[in-house]
Design an enzyme around this catalytic site. Structure first.
Site, PDB file in Angstrom:
ATOM      1  N   ALA A 147      86.344  11.611   9.950  1.00 53.32           N
ATOM      2  CA  ALA A 147      84.961  11.133   9.958  1.00 53.32           C
ATOM      3  C   ALA A 147      83.959  12.235  10.262  1.00 53.32           C
ATOM      4  O   ALA A 147      82.771  12.085   9.999  1.00 53.32           O
ATOM      5  CB  ALA A 147      84.810  10.009  10.989  1.00 53.32           C
ATOM      6  N   LYS A 148      84.449  13.339  10.857  1.00 51.98           N
ATOM      7  CA  LYS A 148      83.612  14.502  11.191  1.00 51.98           C
ATOM      8  C   LYS A 148      82.339  14.093  11.929  1.00 51.98           C
ATOM      9  O   LYS A 148      81.240  14.542  11.627  1.00 51.98           O
ATOM     10  CB  LYS A 148      83.283  15.312   9.938  1.00 51.98           C
ATOM     11  CG  LYS A 148      84.531  15.850   9.231  1.00 51.98           C
ATOM     12  CD  LYS A 148      84.181  16.660   7.998  1.00 51.98           C
ATOM     13  CE  LYS A 148      85.439  17.171   7.313  1.00 51.98           C
ATOM     14  NZ  LYS A 148      86.233  16.092   6.675  1.00 51.98           N
ATOM     15  N   ARG A 149      82.498  13.243  12.930  1.00 53.71           N
ATOM     16  CA  ARG A 149      81.366  12.807  13.732  1.00 53.71           C
ATOM     17  C   ARG A 149      80.986  13.884  14.746  1.00 53.71           C
ATOM     18  O   ARG A 149      81.743  14.805  15.010  1.00 53.71           O
ATOM     19  CB  ARG A 149      81.710  11.497  14.451  1.00 53.71           C
ATOM     20  CG  ARG A 149      81.995  10.306  13.528  1.00 53.71           C
ATOM     21  CD  ARG A 149      80.805   9.998  12.631  1.00 53.71           C
ATOM     22  NE  ARG A 149      80.886   8.653  12.068  1.00 53.71           N
ATOM     23  CZ  ARG A 149      81.252   8.365  10.827  1.00 53.71           C
ATOM     24  NH1 ARG A 149      81.588   9.343  10.008  1.00 53.71           N
ATOM     25  NH2 ARG A 149      81.268   7.119  10.396  1.00 53.71           N
TER      26      ARG A 149
END
Length: 271
Positions: A95-97
């Site tokens: 998700a590369k949050r």
């Protein structure tokens, strides 16, 4: 899931393969589009055909968010299916949050509590207070971007500051964060020559390695420089496996591609 259990699965399966479930409705077999949930049916068939050859699945959430609520429901059904039928599998929400602390806490809750993923990818650009909320979850793992496989990685990640590349500053700084033992790192396979330097900084951490296959990364080079005493690698392949065929034999062809990689990994482990 603990890293010890993940290591045991790697040894049992003779594999450190992670399969990326990046589902594009324009690429999956056309006959699936007639079904109520083609994304989930594609994933389910792929998972059933490959689960014994890999230790991890990594859905990239963008490929589900792009289809709105139906896509998110497909993601939810996919992770529930893996957790129920193949609980030994390590799951990664790609998700590369990364945001300010209270927002990161909500992201962490979404992926760890609601969806029950084992791990999530995060971007470190906003620093400690954007990452530590993810690290607070017991037996959950935060996979932080360190040195990525894309061309734009050279824009910032390898630039020097005070005589040291930025990605090295990121790695070294993160080791001092609270619950840093829950950290893993993303290191692209197309940057194989950097692995030796990375291992000097994080010798014991797991590295998630995208870029094998379609992006041109070399498995032998990655293992030569990146493997540690407990393997410490999750090698991801997405398009090269899941889109091996766009016909009704797609699951079997995915298995054949996964098997080829698993056999290469078994040979490396045996040596």
């Amino acid at each position: 899931m603990t890293t010890q259990y993940l290591t045991e699965q790697i040894q049992a399966k003779k594999s450190f393969l992670c399969i990326g479930l990046d589902v594009d409705l324009n690429k999956i077999p056309q006959h699936l589009l007639q079904l109520q949930d083609p994304i989930f049916e594609f994933n389910k068939a792929t998972i059933d055909a490959t689960h014994d050859l890999c230790v991890s699945y990594k859905p990239n959430t963008a490929f589900y968010e792009a289809y709105g609520i139906k896509g998110w429901q497909s993601l939810q059904k996919t992770i529930q299916y893996i957790n129920k039928k193949y609980p030994e599998i390590f799951t990664i929400a790609d998700a590369k949050r990364g945001d300010i602390g209270n927002t990161s806490s909500m992201y962490a809750k979404a992926f760890f509590d609601d969806l029950n993923f084992d791990s999530v990818t995060v971007a470190p650009y906003m620093g400690k207070d954007s990452v530590e909320p993810f690290l607070a979850f017991e037996n959950k793992h935060t996979i932080m971007l360190a040195l990525t496989s894309n061309e734009g990685a050279f824009d910032f990640q390898t630039k020097e500051a005070n005589g040291k590349e930025l990605y090295k500053h990121v790695l070294e700084t993160s080791k001092a964060w609270k619950n840093s033992e829950n950290l893993m790192y993303v290191v692209g396979a197309t940057k194989a020559e950097y692995f030796a330097e990375i291992r000097k900084i994080v010798p014991d951490s797991f590295l998630l390695v995208p870029g094998i296959g379609a992006q041109g990364g070399n498995l032998q080079d990655v293992c030569k420089y990146g493997m540690n005493d407990s393997v410490g690698l999750l090698i991801n392949s997405s398009r090269g496996i899941i889109y091996a065929s766009n016909q009704e034999d797609f699951a079997q062809k995915a298995r054949e591609k996964a098997k080829k990689l698993q056999q290469e990994m078994e040979e490396i482990l045996n040596n």
